[in-house]
Design a protein around this motif. Structure first.
Motif, PDB file in Angstrom:
ATOM      1  N   ALA A 275      17.395 110.161  59.501  1.00 42.39           N
ATOM      2  CA  ALA A 275      17.431 108.729  59.208  1.00 42.39           C
ATOM      3  C   ALA A 275      16.528 107.954  60.157  1.00 42.39           C
ATOM      4  N   ARG A 276      16.518 108.397  61.396  1.00 41.08           N
ATOM      5  CA  ARG A 276      15.793 107.666  62.408  1.00 41.08           C
ATOM      6  C   ARG A 276      14.293 107.924  62.343  1.00 41.08           C
ATOM      7  N   THR A 277      13.916 109.163  62.097  1.00 40.44           N
ATOM      8  CA  THR A 277      12.493 109.484  62.137  1.00 40.44           C
ATOM      9  C   THR A 277      11.856 109.460  60.748  1.00 40.44           C
ATOM     10  N   GLN A 278      12.680 109.380  59.719  1.00 41.59           N
ATOM     11  CA  GLN A 278      12.191 109.426  58.354  1.00 41.59           C
ATOM     12  C   GLN A 278      11.292 110.619  58.132  1.00 41.59           C
ATOM     13  N   SER A 279      11.695 111.722  58.709  1.00 44.79           N
ATOM     14  CA  SER A 279      10.901 112.943  58.566  1.00 44.79           C
ATOM     15  C   SER A 279      10.984 113.452  57.145  1.00 44.79           C
TER      16      SER A 279
END
Lengths: 193, 178
Positions: free
Chosen positions: B60-64
């Protein structure tokens, strides 16, 4: 370990000098920080572990309290060294202030919100925190109403007080956020007068 | 999550609290289990539980997006260490087939204030990390294993975590559905 053989066939084992933790500086000004999410998950594992190991809610709380205590005992020296040049507090109120301000700031990054004394009992003090770090992500199931994971923090406080010579018991309650109730031993109050 | 004050601070905690909490957990496990191997296993299992939840936050945080190869996975793992522990281990010692690499830790906040007593030389103090990696990767359909092959607590200069790719987990039809 490395070992090297010299020409005469004698093996000399080279033992690498272990750097002891005592060699490391402890007064680091640069604060290292880690993600709160990771901490929350680690704490959750600790809570689950204690829960699985115990049969009842009180037993579970006692376990968390004990784990907290083992941490508290380790906080004393380093915090007094950093904040007070190694000088311990001997007055009750100063000690409580130290916990509320210095210790809390060091561990949780902010002061504890309030320190109060019970009106009707001079042995009882309250440390009040709006939002306790450890309770931030925890929802308590209804059937375990009295459960409060802040008992972990209460354990830390208790160990700090006891090991500094202020015999007391510390418990955690749901009241105005999270309240840590500190009950001192009679003799601590008497000595302080 | 509406909190006032410095937003960055509210997302971080002092690493010493983390270190001490982890230390207390390990020492509690040492008390509860007779066998050091069991402690290692338990730490790995706890790490696994953390990993399967932490990956959600990471994605969610890095949108990897999905990793193209294992090299990219290695970089993502490194990024994860930076986000969550605030450290950047070096990636090195790739195997020829590209399915194995090492993470080299020069510093590790988990090791602060830690000294192993002589009677637990078999203890893999940081073993929780192997579990975290395994759990997190399993959730993105990568089957990996990892183990510590160098450890600063045992006198090595660096801590080295060897990560090995096993296989890609295939999507399977859930039981009971045709």
């Amino acid at each position: 370990m490395n070992s090297s053989t010299n020409t005469t066939g004698i093996t000399i084992s080279v033992i690498q000098p272990k750097t002891s933790i005592l060699d490391k500086p402890i007064n680091t000004k640069v604060k290292h920080e880690i993600s709160i999410n990771l901490y929350a998950l680690l704490f959750s594992e600790l809570v689950q572990y204690c829960q699985n190991k115990s049969l009842s809610v009180p037993e579970f709380q006692t376990k968390l309290h004990e784990v907290g205590q083992s941490i508290g005992a380790k906080l004393i020296d380093i915090n007094f060294y950093r904040e007070k040049n190694g000088k311990r507090e001997i007055k009750l109120l100063n000690m409580l202030q130290f916990i509320k301000i210095n210790l809390w700031k060091n561990i949780f990054g902010k002061e504890c919100d309030k320190l109060e004394r019970a009106n009707d009992d001079e042995r009882t003090y309250y440390l009040i925190e709006q939002e306790s770090l450890v309770n931030k992500f925890i929802s308590v199931p209804k059937d375990k109403g009295s459960l409060n994971c802040a008992i972990f923090v209460a354990g830390m406080v208790e160990a700090v007080l006891n090991n500094c010579g202020f015999k007391s018991t510390v418990t955690a309650h749901w009241h105005k956020g999270t309240t840590y109730m500190i009950q001192f031993d009679e003799q601590v109050i008497a000595r302080d007068k | 999550m509406a909190r006032q004050g410095n937003r960055l601070d509210s997302k971080k905690v002092n690493s010493e609290l983390f270190t001490l909490t982890y230390g207390a957990l390990v020492s509690q496990l040492m008390k509860d289990y007779d066998n050091v191997e069991d402690v290692n296993k338990q730490l790995d299992r706890m790490g696994y539980n953390i990993g399967i939840r932490l990956i959600e936050d990471f994605l969610a945080r890095t949108q990897s997006t999905r990793c193209q190869d294992f090299k990219e996975t290695a970089e993502k793992i490194q990024l994860g260490f930076r986000i969550y522990l605030g450290i950047s281990p070096n990636i090195s010692n790739w195997s020829a087939s590209g399915d194995e690499f090492s993470l080299i830790f020069e510093t590790n906040p988990m090791l602060e204030f830690v000294e192993l007593p002589d009677n637990c030389t078999n203890l893999k103090y940081c073993n929780v990390l192997t579990g975290v990696l395994r759990g997190a990767c399993e959730m993105i359909q990568l089957d990996i294993t990892s183990k510590f092959i160098q450890d600063q607590l045992k006198g090595d200069n660096v801590t080295e975590l060897r990560v090995k790719f096993i296989k890609t987990i295939q999507d399977a039809i859930p039981a009971g559905e045709d």
